[in-house]
Design an enzyme around this catalytic site. Sequence first.
Site, PDB file in Angstrom:
ATOM      1  N   ALA A   1       0.951  -1.036   0.325  1.00 51.76           N
ATOM      2  CA  ALA A   1       0.100   0.262  -0.214  1.00 51.76           C
ATOM      3  C   ALA A   1       0.672   1.785  -0.038  1.00 51.76           C
ATOM      4  CB  ALA A   1      -0.834   0.407   1.217  1.00 51.76           C
TER       5      ALA A   1
ATOM      6  N   GLY B   1       0.486  -4.971   0.497  1.00 50.88           N
ATOM      7  CA  GLY B   1      -0.972  -5.716  -0.247  1.00 50.88           C
ATOM      8  C   GLY B   1      -0.251  -5.638  -1.404  1.00 50.88           C
TER       9      GLY B   1
ATOM     10  N   GLU C   1      -0.701  -9.152  -1.198  1.00 51.72           N
ATOM     11  CA  GLU C   1      -1.660  -9.739  -1.471  1.00 51.72           C
ATOM     12  C   GLU C   1      -2.452  -9.917  -1.837  1.00 51.72           C
ATOM     13  OE1 GLU C   1      -2.426  -6.836   2.048  1.00 51.72           O
ATOM     14  OE2 GLU C   1      -3.422  -8.202   3.167  1.00 51.72           O
TER      15      GLU C   1
ATOM     16  N   GLU D   1       4.127  -5.679   6.901  1.00 49.18           N
ATOM     17  CA  GLU D   1       3.341  -4.550   7.730  1.00 49.18           C
ATOM     18  C   GLU D   1       3.722  -4.325   9.575  1.00 49.18           C
ATOM     19  OE1 GLU D   1       2.490  -6.677   5.342  1.00 49.18           O
ATOM     20  OE2 GLU D   1       0.928  -6.137   4.159  1.00 49.18           O
TER      21      GLU D   1
HETATM   22  C1  3H9 Z   1       0.811  -2.184   3.274  1.00 49.23           C
HETATM   23  O1  3H9 Z   1       0.932  -3.091   2.432  1.00 49.23           O
HETATM   24  C2  3H9 Z   1      -1.205  -2.261   3.692  1.00 49.23           C
HETATM   25  C3  3H9 Z   1      -1.422  -3.548   3.469  1.00 49.23           C
HETATM   26  O2  3H9 Z   1      -1.039  -4.571   4.102  1.00 49.23           O
HETATM   27  C4  3H9 Z   1      -2.798  -3.193   3.824  1.00 49.23           C
HETATM   28  C5  3H9 Z   1      -3.780  -1.577   3.434  1.00 49.23           C
HETATM   29  C6  3H9 Z   1      -5.027  -1.645   3.688  1.00 49.23           C
HETATM   30  N1  3H9 Z   1       4.444   3.417   0.161  1.00 49.23           N
HETATM   31  O3  3H9 Z   1      13.268   2.300   0.527  1.00 49.23           O
HETATM   32  P1  3H9 Z   1      14.050   2.770  -1.077  1.00 49.23           P
HETATM   33  C7  3H9 Z   1       9.478   4.723  -1.304  1.00 49.23           C
HETATM   34  S1  3H9 Z   1       1.819  -1.257   4.109  1.00 49.23           S
HETATM   35  C8  3H9 Z   1       5.462   5.061  -0.076  1.00 49.23           C
HETATM   36  O4  3H9 Z   1      14.823   4.009  -0.361  1.00 49.23           O
HETATM   37  P2  3H9 Z   1      15.338   0.191  -1.767  1.00 49.23           P
HETATM   38  C9  3H9 Z   1      10.527   4.955  -0.140  1.00 49.23           C
HETATM   39  O5  3H9 Z   1       9.878   6.277   0.678  1.00 49.23           O
HETATM   40  C10 3H9 Z   1       3.039  -1.756   2.901  1.00 49.23           C
HETATM   41  N2  3H9 Z   1       6.587   4.883  -0.612  1.00 49.23           N
HETATM   42  O6  3H9 Z   1      14.278   1.597  -1.854  1.00 49.23           O
HETATM   43  C11 3H9 Z   1      11.391   5.914  -1.081  1.00 49.23           C
HETATM   44  O7  3H9 Z   1      11.327   7.477  -1.364  1.00 49.23           O
HETATM   45  P3  3H9 Z   1      12.386   8.017  -1.326  1.00 49.23           P
HETATM   46  C12 3H9 Z   1       4.269  -2.774   3.259  1.00 49.23           C
HETATM   47  C13 3H9 Z   1       7.419   3.916  -0.600  1.00 49.23           C
HETATM   48  O8  3H9 Z   1      15.190  -0.660  -3.129  1.00 49.23           O
HETATM   49  C14 3H9 Z   1      11.565   5.173  -2.620  1.00 49.23           C
HETATM   50  O9  3H9 Z   1      10.202   4.475  -2.395  1.00 49.23           O
HETATM   51  N3  3H9 Z   1       5.188  -2.708   2.279  1.00 49.23           N
HETATM   52  C15 3H9 Z   1       6.584   2.724  -0.268  1.00 49.23           C
HETATM   53  O10 3H9 Z   1      16.364   0.615  -0.681  1.00 49.23           O
HETATM   54  C16 3H9 Z   1      12.584   4.261  -2.479  1.00 49.23           C
HETATM   55  O11 3H9 Z   1      12.694   3.470  -1.063  1.00 49.23           O
HETATM   56  C17 3H9 Z   1       6.679  -2.133   2.633  1.00 49.23           C
HETATM   57  O12 3H9 Z   1       5.905  -1.936   4.206  1.00 49.23           O
HETATM   58  C18 3H9 Z   1       5.577   2.612  -0.251  1.00 49.23           C
HETATM   59  N4  3H9 Z   1       4.821   1.366   0.438  1.00 49.23           N
HETATM   60  O13 3H9 Z   1      14.004  -0.753  -1.354  1.00 49.23           O
HETATM   61  C19 3H9 Z   1       7.545  -2.307   2.138  1.00 49.23           C
HETATM   62  N5  3H9 Z   1       7.556   1.528   0.053  1.00 49.23           N
HETATM   63  O14 3H9 Z   1      13.332   7.987  -2.634  1.00 49.23           O
HETATM   64  C20 3H9 Z   1       7.881  -0.763   2.977  1.00 49.23           C
HETATM   65  C21 3H9 Z   1       8.701   2.176  -0.602  1.00 49.23           C
HETATM   66  O15 3H9 Z   1      11.571   9.539  -1.329  1.00 49.23           O
HETATM   67  N6  3H9 Z   1       9.135  -0.878   1.389  1.00 49.23           N
HETATM   68  N7  3H9 Z   1       8.582   3.930  -0.688  1.00 49.23           N
HETATM   69  O16 3H9 Z   1      13.205   8.791  -0.008  1.00 49.23           O
HETATM   70  C22 3H9 Z   1      10.361  -1.141   1.174  1.00 49.23           C
HETATM   71  O17 3H9 Z   1      10.713  -1.966   2.012  1.00 49.23           O
HETATM   72  C23 3H9 Z   1      11.849  -0.816   0.555  1.00 49.23           C
HETATM   73  O18 3H9 Z   1      11.601   0.545  -0.246  1.00 49.23           O
HETATM   74  C24 3H9 Z   1      11.600  -1.754  -1.199  1.00 49.23           C
HETATM   75  C25 3H9 Z   1      12.648  -0.909  -2.228  1.00 49.23           C
HETATM   76  C26 3H9 Z   1      11.826  -3.472  -0.548  1.00 49.23           C
HETATM   77  C27 3H9 Z   1      10.536  -1.991  -1.364  1.00 49.23           C
END
Ligand code: 3H9
Length: 675
Positions: free
Chosen positions: A63, A102, A105, A125
């Site tokens: 999400a 998400g 999901e 999450e």
């Molecule tokens: C969820 O899904 C809830 C659902 O179950 C239910 C909903 C109803 N959203 O980490 P990076 C941004 S909760 C918005 O440096 P990498 C991040 O801030 C979500 N922004 O890259 C950064 O911005 P900036 C569950 C996001 O290659 C840029 O993207 N998912 C999100 O080292 C690059 O990120 C997670 O918790 C997001 N979801 O790693 C996954 N994710 O450039 C969270 C990233 O402005 N994300 N950004 O600083 C990660 O673990 C890592 O970002 C990922 C890439 C492994 C994907």
Amino acid sequence: MTSPITTTRQGDVLIITSDNPPVNALGAAVRQGIQAGIQEAAGDDSIKAVVITCAGKTFFAGADITEFGKPMQEPSLPVLVDEIEALDKPVIAAVHGTALGGGCEVALASHYRIAVPSAKFGLPEVKLGILPGAGGTQRMPRVAGVEVALEMATKGDPISASQAQAAGLVDRLATEGNLVADAVAFGQEVIGKPVSRSSERPVTVDATVFEKFRAANAKRFRGMDAPNTIVDLIEQTAGKPYAEGVQAERMGFMKLIMGTQSAALRHIFFAERKAAKIDGIAEDIALRDIKRVGVIGAGTMGGGISMNFLTAGVPVTIVEMAQEALDRGTGVIRKNYEATAAKGRMTAEQVEGAMGLLTPTLDFDALGECDLIIEAVYENMDVKKDIFGKLDKIAKPGAILASNTSYLNIDEIAAATSRPQDVLGLHFFSPANVMKLLEIVRGAKTADDVLATAMAVSKKIRKVAVIAGVCYGFIGNRMLMPRQVEANKMLLEGATPEQIDKVHVAFGMPMGPFQMADLAGVDIGWHRDPNRIENIRDALAAEGRWGQKKSAGFYDYDEKRTPSNSPRVAELIAEWREKLNVPAHEITEEEIVVRPLYTMVNEGALILAEKMAQRASDIDVVWVYGYGWPPYRGGPMFWADTEGLKKIVEGLEKYGFEVAPLLREKAEKGEKFNK
Ligand code: 3H9
């Protein structure tokens, strides 16, 4: 605005592609586009199957976290995933990169999942203090089994495509680089077959699994709201209809997302990424090329620092003064790698590969071929100045010269060279190969590209780095000092080490100040003169009570290192209380929180005002990644915000502390440190 979603046709198959950089987060426009694609498929008889895939570096990473707390735009993710699953034509999720939260999901709601071998699946999450809120707690046990679901959803770590395949989460592996074509072929194969809906699958499980899982993870989940809620929800899948479980999931999600723990964890998620941004330096600044790293000193720190680079595939030249020390240091590095391999986290080839990149030498001049040289000898200004003076003569032009000092003045060290612009501090935390934090210390003359290169290097070696200014102890150790001072004072005033430690552990720290002293070594920083006894710590050190390594410190330890209260320590405290004529009083829990922790916040405010940290959230990152501050409390500055700065000021005043002007100002204006 153009939609991030496009649909294309390949024969009977509709391909829904998301292109929402950087990570294909499932924001409103993405959800709306997917919904439109599903509706297009439902309404067009010539479409017989659907592939959902993503352009760019990854499948949906979850999400869109930036939307949390804002008014929800339709369709919500829970509604969308149910619509995907309800389609009566096969939907195939084609996964590359990371299908997280998400995103996972969406894949679970699809009828089939195909993934390239390098893909990963995860439900992270919990690391944001929430739970998989779009059916994940209910579909994952039905698809991959209860055990896998419990592990993935409560711990948040991703699994590989092959693990996912073994668990039944992935139906087929695609060829790397040929994902969409393989997914379309898969779609064509299953056209006309009845769709298999995850939510309709039964869950069979031995009911004792849950109690065992809770018991085995009680320590890990201590103090955290989300993991226990997740276990309860997964438990509900057994014998209950999906509709009921998913309703409970929704309620659980809403409760968690409105709580302080989730706000704190989301704060840390963004704080960690913001910390990498250096104020006043353009993001596209040209970086220096770091092909070989030199490390001076093969002790615990030097060895640990070297391992970071070796693991990342960067050759290291490690220098020592004596062959014996060099051999010992190299031996420890090998032993550490072999221990990792024994745990199955590295192959024997990887161990040899890393060791093959290490060049141990007694020849200081060998550092002349290094692009980054990190000095990791003991804390002594004269020794460090001498080393930097020598480095100045042999290092190649443009090489970055770094000191791993924990406290000393980088500008003074830089002044020992003719190139202070190339000098900075790289403060690693022990054990340096494990701890995530790196303080990058910016000297008065450190060049912008040197700083930016250090930040890029930190990412390469998978550290979380924060920029600190030159001050005694930088950010982390500077704030540790008031905590230690207050803890020691409270001993004299009537508290016991265990009483103080207990409150810190209940707060969520991995250990209290005295447990930490025993682990690190009571003799650290000791002047080594057994006749010069100026405080309780000196007295302990003089008696050889150096902590765990001597089975005695602030606590006594048995052969299994189980601590117990020490009568000798109680005696020493009583002696010192009398000697210094400190009146004892009953020390309350409130006092144990306020005195050491509020003073840390106060010090943090001074650090901010002096611009020794770029922003309050950087201080939070330091404490979460370097000192075990519970992430669900968001770091000391975020925690102070949640307590209320007025309350912090009142607490400090109650115990007679001088309040930092910035803290007072913010409290009076009703502001927070983190906006
Ligand atoms: C969820 O899904 C809830 C659902 O179950 C239910 C909903 C109803 N959203 O980490 P990076 C941004 S909760 C918005 O440096 P990498 C991040 O801030 C979500 N922004 O890259 C950064 O911005 P900036 C569950 C996001 O290659 C840029 O993207 N998912 C999100 O080292 C690059 O990120 C997670 O918790 C997001 N979801 O790693 C996954 N994710 O450039 C969270 C990233 O402005 N994300 N950004 O600083 C990660 O673990 C890592 O970002 C990922 C890439 C492994 C994907």
